[in-house]
Each structure stands twice: as C-alpha cells, then as structure tokens.
Design a protein around this motif. Structure first.
Motif, PDB file in Angstrom:
ATOM      1  N   GLU A   1       1.935   6.722  -6.811  1.00 40.93           N
ATOM      2  CA  GLU A   1       0.436   7.198  -6.950  1.00 40.93           C
ATOM      3  C   GLU A   1       0.647   8.581  -7.185  1.00 40.93           C
ATOM      4  O   GLU A   1       0.369  10.271  -8.183  1.00 40.93           O
ATOM      5  N   GLY A   2       2.104   9.553  -5.913  1.00 47.25           N
ATOM      6  CA  GLY A   2       2.176  10.851  -6.264  1.00 47.25           C
ATOM      7  C   GLY A   2       3.290  11.340  -6.619  1.00 47.25           C
ATOM      8  O   GLY A   2       3.570  13.210  -6.998  1.00 47.25           O
ATOM      9  N   THR A   3       4.143  10.178  -7.425  1.00 52.61           N
ATOM     10  CA  THR A   3       4.987  10.823  -8.321  1.00 52.61           C
ATOM     11  C   THR A   3       4.494  10.713  -9.679  1.00 52.61           C
ATOM     12  O   THR A   3       5.722  11.406 -10.385  1.00 52.61           O
TER      13      THR A   3
ATOM     14  N   ALA B   1       0.688  -1.243   0.246  1.00 50.77           N
ATOM     15  CA  ALA B   1       0.255  -0.062  -0.381  1.00 50.77           C
ATOM     16  C   ALA B   1       0.980   0.932   0.181  1.00 50.77           C
ATOM     17  O   ALA B   1       0.235   2.178  -0.623  1.00 50.77           O
ATOM     18  N   ASP B   2       2.100   0.980   0.896  1.00 48.99           N
ATOM     19  CA  ASP B   2       3.072   2.619   0.301  1.00 48.99           C
ATOM     20  C   ASP B   2       3.357   2.435  -0.477  1.00 48.99           C
ATOM     21  O   ASP B   2       4.228   3.515  -0.954  1.00 48.99           O
ATOM     22  N   HIS B   3       3.418   1.992  -1.205  1.00 48.06           N
ATOM     23  CA  HIS B   3       4.439   1.619  -2.408  1.00 48.06           C
ATOM     24  C   HIS B   3       3.712   2.080  -3.639  1.00 48.06           C
ATOM     25  O   HIS B   3       4.081   3.423  -4.458  1.00 48.06           O
ATOM     26  N   LEU B   4       2.275   1.678  -3.741  1.00 48.02           N
ATOM     27  CA  LEU B   4       1.087   2.293  -4.428  1.00 48.02           C
ATOM     28  C   LEU B   4       1.245   3.979  -3.935  1.00 48.02           C
ATOM     29  O   LEU B   4       1.076   4.679  -4.759  1.00 48.02           O
ATOM     30  N   ARG B   5       0.995   4.530  -2.562  1.00 48.73           N
ATOM     31  CA  ARG B   5       0.761   5.542  -2.270  1.00 48.73           C
ATOM     32  C   ARG B   5       2.010   6.742  -2.573  1.00 48.73           C
ATOM     33  O   ARG B   5       1.761   7.511  -3.941  1.00 48.73           O
ATOM     34  N   THR B   6       3.486   6.474  -2.750  1.00 51.36           N
ATOM     35  CA  THR B   6       4.333   6.450  -4.090  1.00 51.36           C
ATOM     36  C   THR B   6       4.243   6.964  -4.913  1.00 51.36           C
ATOM     37  O   THR B   6       4.554   7.435  -4.909  1.00 51.36           O
TER      38      THR B   6
END
Length: 54
Positions: free
Chosen positions: A50-52, A43-48
C-alpha cells in the motif's frame, strides 16, 4: 486520480505443521510454525504494498 491496479489478496495455508502466507501477486512468506505469525507476515506485506503503489 490514480488508476487502480488489481488489489493484493492474501491467504494463509498449512503444509504439515507449518503455515504460509501467500498473496495474489505471487509473494510467499516464509514457513512458520505459528499461524498468527504467518497472518502477521501477510499483513506486513499488504502494508508494504500500500505504501509503494500509487
């Protein structure tokens, strides 16, 4: 409007007593004894990502 790149798709898998998070982009998280922590890594990877993108 932004061109859509292929979405990141994460999965978790087990190797012995360890759980690993993986993504369709080639990213692999660290081996974890906790399945929940492996899911959090994904989930942290996906959030990262999405932000870039965009």
């Amino acid at each position: 409007m932004h061109a859509q790149s292929s979405p990141h798709t994460t999965t978790t898998s087990e190797r012995g007593s360890f759980a690993l998070a993986r993504c369709s982009c080639g990213w692999t998280g660290p081996a974890r004894r906790s399945r929940d922590r492996a899911r959090t890594d994904a989930a942290d990877h996906l959030r990262t990502k999405e932000g870039t993108e965009g």
